[in-house]
Write a protein that holds these residues in place. Structure first.
Motif: not given
Ligand code: BGC
Length: 410
Positions: A112-113, A360, A376
């Motif tokens: 994850w990044w 999310w 979020f």
């Molecule tokens: C990512 C998250 C990020 C969210 C809000 C998503 O595309 O997977 O890591 O926090 O976007 O920017």
């Protein structure tokens, strides 16, 4: 009032990612990036999920959803090229085991990044050895943790960090190098394919995929180039990788946040990806939103219809959410969730095979370049004390998850 029923067995969930919530992910390239002062805010303890996962899972149970999406941090599990850390495997066994004990369906990402610093320093996804190194890690994760996993999105939205890290210079490894960028995209695709085979060999029935950033893009003042720009943007976010791994995907993982309203701006012929300016092509800001994002629920319907037309695969919405200001009374998030679900329901009614939705995020966390300001979470985190407080949206979303239906005004 009208009740919109979702299909039986629909997966309702939330999501988090290791670097954004665990805290102290020290052996990573991102940690080094932060220490070098390349971004304003350091992740530090983040949401301290590493130590608080049990009480955070209590919240999950209170929420009453049936799935949870998270990631493991490669650098914790393999802090050096030739060393796996059994202590950290034990930790993730406890985390994932605890989720299973609570009856949750577990969705896992392996990347994850963020990469281990040794990998970024000496290799990186543009290196020819990258996919073997990644496969070695994936094999170990599957051997040690596979028994707890119900579904994999091996990589999370790889094109965002590849764009930011190989073209935009704002994420590690900090390049602006198209040649390396294309090699890295190929490296991620190759790594994915190897991981897919590894998982399938041991767990043939576990679905495996890759998550993509969709969003919906529209362009103004660009005349005939509108179509081309939209096509290029979609190619960048989805098709470039998808085209290389098409035959090794069991589902489509769609991540949708907003409308990107693209404009051409002669005054801004520069690259500034934090402010969403790409050599004169600018994504317009919404001044009312903390990250400048434009909420556009219709877009999720459009995306779902498009994906269903292009790919004959089940669809999971693996992320959807909105950044808000700090506070418990988050009517904005409640409206956001309900409005998007209305459109998702409409797509399902029209035959689109959507099987799950993850909001999310479960809780506030470290939002990469933006630090801790954008919120979020369904659960508020006080980053001074690490105190958790469920927001109003938490309770509203709980009702939806638990009843498998959405109540709307007619
Ligand atoms: C990512 C998250 C990020 C969210 C809000 C998503 O595309 O997977 O890591 O926090 O976007 O920017």
């Amino acid at each position: 009032m009208k009740k919109l029923k979702f299909p039986e067995g629909f997966l309702w969930g939330t999501a988090i990612s290791s670097y954004q919530v665990e805290g102290n992910n020290k052996n990573t390239d991102w940690w080094r990036w932060e220490q070098e002062g390349k971004i304003e805010t350091k992740s530090g303890l983040a949401s301290d999920y590493y130590n608080r996962f049990k009480s955070d899972h209590d919240l999950l149970q209170q929420l009453g959803c049936n799935t949870f999406r998270l990631s493991v941090e490669w650098a914790r599990l393999q802090p050096e090229k030739d060393k796996f850390d059994q202590k950290e495997f034990k930790h993730y066994k406890e985390v994932l085991g605890d989720l299973k004990k609570r009856g949750l369906h577990v969705q896992l990402s392996l990347w994850w990044w963020v990469s281990p610093d040794w990998f970024t320093k000496k290799y990186g996804f543009h290196h020819q050895k990258a996919s073997d190194l990644f496969a070695n890690y994936a094999q170990k994760v599957v051997d040690e943790l596979g028994e707890f996993v119900d579904m994999y999105q091996v990589f999370n939205e790889p094109m965002v960090p590849l764009g930011q890290g190989y073209l935009g210079k704002v994420f590690p490894p900090g390049f602006m190098n198209p040649w390396k960028f294309f090699r890295a995209a190929a490296g991620v695709a190759e790594s994915y394919k190897k991981a897919y085979e590894i998982i399938k060999k041991k767990y043939p029935n576990v679905p495996v995929g890759m998550s993509y950033l969709y969003n919906w893009y529209e362009s103004e003042n660009l005349g005939f180039v509108v179509k081309i720009i939209n096509r290029v943007s979609k190619w960048f976010r989805v098709d470039l990788i998808d085209g290389k791994i098409k035959d090794k995907l069991d589902f489509m993982a769609v991540q949708y946040y907003r409308l990107g309203r693209i404009k051409f701006d002669w005054k801004n012929i520069r690259m500034d990806s934090k402010n969403q300016i790409y050599f004169g092509i600018r994504v317009e800001d919404n001044k009312q939103n903390l990250m400048g994002w434009i909420t556009y629920p219709d877009g999720i319907y459009k995306v779902l219809k498009e994906v269903a037309k292009e790919r004959n695969l089940p669809i999971y919405i693996t992320e959807n959410g909105v950044p808000t200001d700090v506070g418990i009374d988050d009517q904005e998030r409640i409206d956001f969730i309900k409005d998007h679900l209305k459109f998702i329901h409409q797509a399902i009614e029209e035959g689109v095979d959507v099987r799950g939705y993850n909001h999310w995020s479960l809780m506030d966390n470290f939002e990469w370049l933006y630090g801790f300001e954008p919120r979020f979470g369904l659960v508020e985190v006080d980053f001074e004390t690490q105190k958790r407080t469920p927001r109003r949206s938490f309770y509203e979303y709980a009702k939806i998850c638990q009843s498998n239906e959405l109540e709307i005004e007619e």
